[in-house]
Write a protein that holds these residues in place. Structure first.
Motif, short mmCIF file in Angstrom:
data_model
loop_
_atom_site.label_atom_id
_atom_site.label_comp_id
_atom_site.label_asym_id
_atom_site.label_seq_id
_atom_site.Cartn_x
_atom_site.Cartn_y
_atom_site.Cartn_z
N HIS A 176 9.49 100.46 -52.84
CA HIS A 176 9.65 100.61 -51.39
C HIS A 176 8.30 101.08 -50.84
N ASN A 177 7.83 100.43 -49.80
CA ASN A 177 6.49 100.70 -49.28
C ASN A 177 6.54 100.99 -47.79
N ALA A 180 4.16 99.84 -44.81
CA ALA A 180 4.24 98.53 -44.18
C ALA A 180 5.60 98.28 -43.54
N THR A 181 6.65 98.94 -44.04
CA THR A 181 7.99 98.49 -43.65
C THR A 181 8.83 99.51 -42.89
N ASP A 203 5.53 100.99 -58.49
CA ASP A 203 5.19 99.76 -57.77
C ASP A 203 4.11 99.04 -58.56
N ARG A 205 1.97 97.21 -57.35
CA ARG A 205 0.84 97.02 -56.46
C ARG A 205 0.22 98.36 -56.10
N GLY A 222 9.97 93.18 -62.10
CA GLY A 222 11.23 92.81 -62.75
C GLY A 222 11.59 93.64 -63.98
N ASP A 224 11.97 97.14 -63.98
CA ASP A 224 12.30 98.51 -63.56
C ASP A 224 13.48 99.11 -64.31
N PHE A 666 3.92 91.37 -39.78
CA PHE A 666 5.04 90.45 -39.50
C PHE A 666 6.35 90.98 -40.07
N HIS A 668 9.34 89.16 -41.91
CA HIS A 668 9.81 87.91 -42.50
C HIS A 668 9.10 86.70 -41.88
N ARG A 773 10.89 88.47 -56.95
CA ARG A 773 9.77 89.35 -57.30
C ARG A 773 9.15 89.04 -58.65
#
Ligand SMILES: Nc1nc2c(c(=O)[nH]1)N[C@H]1C(S)=C(S)[C@@H](COP(=O)(O)OP(=O)(O)OC[C@H]3O[C@@H](n4cnc5c(=O)[nH]c(N)nc54)[C@H](O)[C@@H]3O)O[C@H]1N2
Ligand SMILES: Nc1nc2c(c(=O)[nH]1)N[C@H]1C(S)=C(S)[C@@H](COP(=O)(O)OP(=O)(O)OC[C@H]3O[C@@H](n4cnc5c(=O)[nH]c(N)nc54)[C@H](O)[C@@H]3O)O[C@H]1N2
Ligand code: SF4
Ligand SMILES: [Mo]
Length: 787
Positions: A176-177, A180-181, A203, A205, A222, A224, A666, A668, A773
């Motif tokens: 979860h980031n 950005a979100t 994460d 990234r 994939g 986790d 953006f 989506h 992912r």
């Protein structure tokens, strides 16, 4: 003369729901500004700031449209029609299908309240769909929120809860980031860090928070579930769990039969014993009785063993039993740090450091979202993370994740309106009986199958409230084929997106600034959950646009659902929703910045005792937090989250793995038509390590083609430090509103839509989630696409 006014409001474009002032001049919205004092009002993101661009965009739909060209051939042409004609036609088609074939043959798609403005009207739209009788609503939940909100109930009985950031010693961001979100949450995380809270990020990234974290676990996409089991194994082995909590509140002590996998019950070992009474092991092998129906011990549990092995005499046989905690511990023990490193890529030292952080903190909160919800093991991954978290004892505690709300509100989304008979007809429910289909949330894939193959029955009509299935979802070719096959197709939106191009009728929707929005709680923080706000319409609708709420109420009346729809009066519906909290629409209208409810969200709701002193427990079958899920077992799933199946053999043609993450510019497939946001991100990017790029003769900013076993897409390379070389990161949702819409930039070998390259042949057996992912891929340099 300055007639600029400022009206308190909130931005509804994403989950953050940032409190703001809307700046209005001569009936036009000029800007939105932060609203300090509002629980999510400190900052606004570039999408919020682009509000006037969106509202007054020349491509806004302004009247209902009817298509005048055949589907699927060249450019679509439209003619404007009146609202009355549009709604009369739609109601007639819906009633026709309902009466001749059954309401389930009308499917709906509803865009996400976490990433669009539909949060204003979502409850009304769902009420309409369920009131009409259709169990088939494509809602993206299986790749969005279902795991943290519903699969988590297999463990907690409640959802993931709201992190109590203000009191946390340790915050865990797992896939979860919020930078950005979820801006308002990011603000809360920053405040907590300033105060001294520690941060653990899981994460693949190097996100902003990964770089700032006390510990960053760079997990391979994939994997986790393995990581969570490895952490649990370390915590258990090193005595880092909250054993008192696990003994007192989880079903860890209950004995599980090795022959059946079911709990050992009193009725197993004594004739006339109760099947509700479960047994745990006391000292020296005395069984201790726990009445699951009454949620209390019948014997003193003071000495109950957590890690027990026990032989029970069942009938005339000896049956080996193991405590539920023991079963889980055995499963986790397979995941030694070395094995975890081999699968997840997380070095053993980092894993140990993370386990130490978890063991030391008495107040850990966490959030796990898309990074772990979009995989073929998403449900069991959620189980593994939830159980790991349970072992810390922090669920519900001050500084932890707290379930519940500040006050009750009546749900008007109509869950009660669907009959059992209709509910059972959800497409895909037979395959996944515990999945999102239970509440009428179905997958696009299952609806396409119904449209194209008549399986399990034909779906004839699709009614879309927003959504862009051709871009935001995989199975793009199937979707196109299905859209062409539909008897009737309606789409409501601000803009004509690539999926709307296939509709028979398109309805223009007002943006949130042109309509009211009721919000009961702003969950960036626990404190924010007390705020209730009725955002007024701050400007008149653009053109003839109407809100989703207005549209469904009008249609509901035409379809004979007046009573279900409060006589067509939205205020009455909202008053009904607010009544349990003692609020009214009138009160909220008088306080546009919102009202803070007194009280707060209670900590440890499971410990609240009734009159007889019996604590409430957890809303699960055993009344306890479920480390072991008999319910999953009964449906053929693993009762503890053991890792199933072998990883597919590496394919030398596709040596890399492509994952994805959201960008601040953006939501989506939206916002690509807004100039200020496109300046932030003009082209789709593929994040790569310098090493992988160099190996392929690719330089920063080069155009590349990403190929998978099932498709390809294009992007520009962005070299990123600290990314594992075998992993690349794409962005979903790309199409080019500025391009010729005969192909919409969504299809073909040069298209940038990553979802046309995702293989959906495997999916999560419980939820239907798909591997967005982690798809094996290859990347090669290409010439810049013709613009
Ligand atoms: N700007 C913006 N904000 C949004 C949205 C949007 O589209 N744009 N959409 C809204 C919606 S609908 C949702 S559901 C939320 C989602 O909010 P988030 O869950 O924060 O969404 P993502 O950024 O997609 O994914 C989170 C992180 O998961 C990481 N990740 C990728 N693969 C894996 C993996 O295998 N394991 C782990 N542990 N992590 C992985 C990514 O690198 C990323 O940093 O955002 C909401 N807010
Ligand atoms: N590869 C990949 N694919 C993903 C994801 C990912 O991370 N990776 N994320 C997934 C997630 S989490 C989600 S939730 C889905 C989202 O998928 P969708 O729900 O299809 O979202 P969008 O593509 O943003 O399309 C939203 C459409 O609704 C319109 N709209 C916005 N607000 C309103 C409104 O108030 N009313 C109406 N009627 N229309 C409105 C917008 O203009 C836009 O055309 O995508 C999923 N797809
Ligand atoms: S983060 Fe941006 S888009 Fe989301 S609610 Fe806040 S201002 Fe709006
Ligand atoms: Mo989502």
């Amino acid at each position: 003369m300055n007639d600029v006014t400022r009206t308190p409001a909130y931005c509804a474009q994403c989950r953050s729901r940032c409190g703001c002032n809307a700046v209005i001049e001569n009936g036009r919205i000029l800007a939105i500004e932060p609203l300090p004092g509002h629980p999510s009002g400190e900052k606004l993101c570039p999408k919020g700031k682009a509000t006037p661009e969106l509202v007054y965009h020349p491509d806004r739909l302004t009247t209902p449209l009817r298509r005048t060209s055949p589907k699927g051939a060249g450019r679509t042409t439209w003619e404007p029609i009146s609202w009355d004609e549009a709604l009369a036609t739609i109601a007639e088609r819906m009633a026709g299908i309902r009466d001749r074939h059954g309401p389930e043959q009308v499917a709906f798609s509803v865009t996400t309240p976490s990433g669009t403005q539909i949060s204003d009207g979502i409850a009304w739209v769902e009420r309409f769909i369920r009131g009409f009788g259709s169990p088939n609503m494509i809602y993206s939940t299986e790749i969005c929120n279902w795991h943290k909100d519903v699969a988590s109930k297999f463990t907690y009985g409640w959802d993931i809860g709201t992190p109590d950031f203000a009191e946390s010693e340790l915050i865990v961001l797992w896939g979860h980031n919020p930078t950005a979100t979820w801006l308002a949450r990011s603000v809360e995380v920053q405040k907590a860090m300033k105060r001294g809270a520690r941060l653990l990020v899981v994460d693949p990234r190097p996100t902003l928070y990964a770089r700032r974290a006390d510990c960053w676990l760079r997990v391979r996409p994939g994997t986790d579930q393995v990581l969570a089991l490895g952490l649990a194994n370390l915590l258990i082995g090193d005595g880092g769990i909250d054993a008192d909590f696990v003994r007192e509140w989880t079903n860890g002590p209950m004995l599980v039969r090795s022959d059946t996998g079911a709990f050992l019950r009193q009725s197993d070992i004594s004739a006339g014993g109760s099947p509700d009474v479960l047994l745990a092991a006391g000292p020296g092998g005395t069984p201790l009785r726990y009445d699951a129906a009454a949620r209390r011990w019948l014997d003193d549990p003071g000495t109950v063993e957590l890690d027990a092995a026990y032989i029970a005499n069942v009938g005339a046989r000896d049956v080996a039993c193991r405590s539920a905690f023991g079963v889980f511990a055995d499963t986790a023990s397979a995941w030694t740090p070395e094995r975890v490193e081999a699968i997840t890529g997380v070095p053993t030292e980092a894993l140990r450091a993370a386990a130490a952080l978890l063991a030391q903190s008495k107040a850990t909160s966490y959030y796990a979202w898309n990074g772990v919800g979009q995989s073929t093991t998403a449900s069991q991954t959620d189980r593994a993370i939830s159980i790991l978290y349970s072992l810390t004892g922090c669920y519900g505690r001050k500084g932890g994740n707290v379930p519940g709300v500040a006050a009750p509100f009546a749900d008007i989304s109509g869950h009660d309106l669907l009959t059992d008979e209709q509910r059972a007809k959800a497409v895909g429910l037979d395959e996944r009986p515990l999945g999102p289909g239970r509440t009428g949330w179905v997958t696009g894939r299952d609806v396409y199958r119904a449209i194209l193959d008549g399986e399990p029955y034909p779906v004839r009509m699709l009614f879309s409230f927003g959504t862009n299935l051709l871009v935001s979802q995989p199975d793009t070719d199937r979707a196109r084929e299905a859209f062409e096959r539909l008897e009737f197709h309606v789409h409501t939106d601000f803009f004509l997106n690539p999926s709307a191009e296939y509709a028979d009728i398109v309805l223009p929707v007002s943006t949130s600034w042109e309509r009211e929005g009721l919000r009961t709680g702003f969950d960036a923080s626990l404190q924010g959950l007390r705020r209730v706000q009725l955002r007024p319409a701050v400007i008149e609708p653009v053109g003839e646009a109407r809100s989703d709420t207005d549209i469904v109420i009008d249609l509901a009346l035409r379809l004979g659902m007046s009573e279900t729809f409060f006589g067509g009066d939205a205020d009455r519906g909202h008053d009904h929703a607010l009544a349990p909290a003692g609020l009214t629409v009138e009160q909220l209208r008088a306080s546009p910045e919102g009202i803070d409810l007194p009280g707060s969200v209670p900590y440890r709701p499971y410990a609240r005792a009734d009159g007889a002193g019996v604590p409430a427990g957890f809303p699960t079958p055993t009344g306890r937090l479920e480390i072991y899920s008999e319910r999953l077992l009964e449906h053929g799933y693993a009762p503890v989250p053991e890792v199933s199946g072998d990883a597919a053999d590496p394919d030398p043609d596709f040596p890399l793995t492509v994952s994805c993450a959201k960008v601040v510019a953006f939501c989506h497939s939206q916002h690509r038509n807004l100039a200020s946001l496109r300046r932030l991100m003009p082209d789709p990017m593929l994040e790569m390590s310098a090493e992988s790029a160099a190996e392929r003769g690719i330089a920063d900013n080069d155009w590349v083609k990403v190929a998978t076993r099932t498709g390809s897409f294009v992007a520009r390379c962005r070299i990123v430090r600290d990314l594992e070389p075998a992993i690349v990161f794409a962005q979903h949702g790309w199409w080019f509103p500025e391009a010729d819409q005969a192909n919409g930039g969504t299809a073909g070998p040069r298209a940038a839509n990553m979802n046309q390259a995702v293989d959906t042949s495997r999916s999560d057996p419980i939820s239907g989630s798909i591997p967005l992912r982690a798809t094996p891929c290859q990347v090669e340099r290409m010439d810049a696409p013709a613009s």
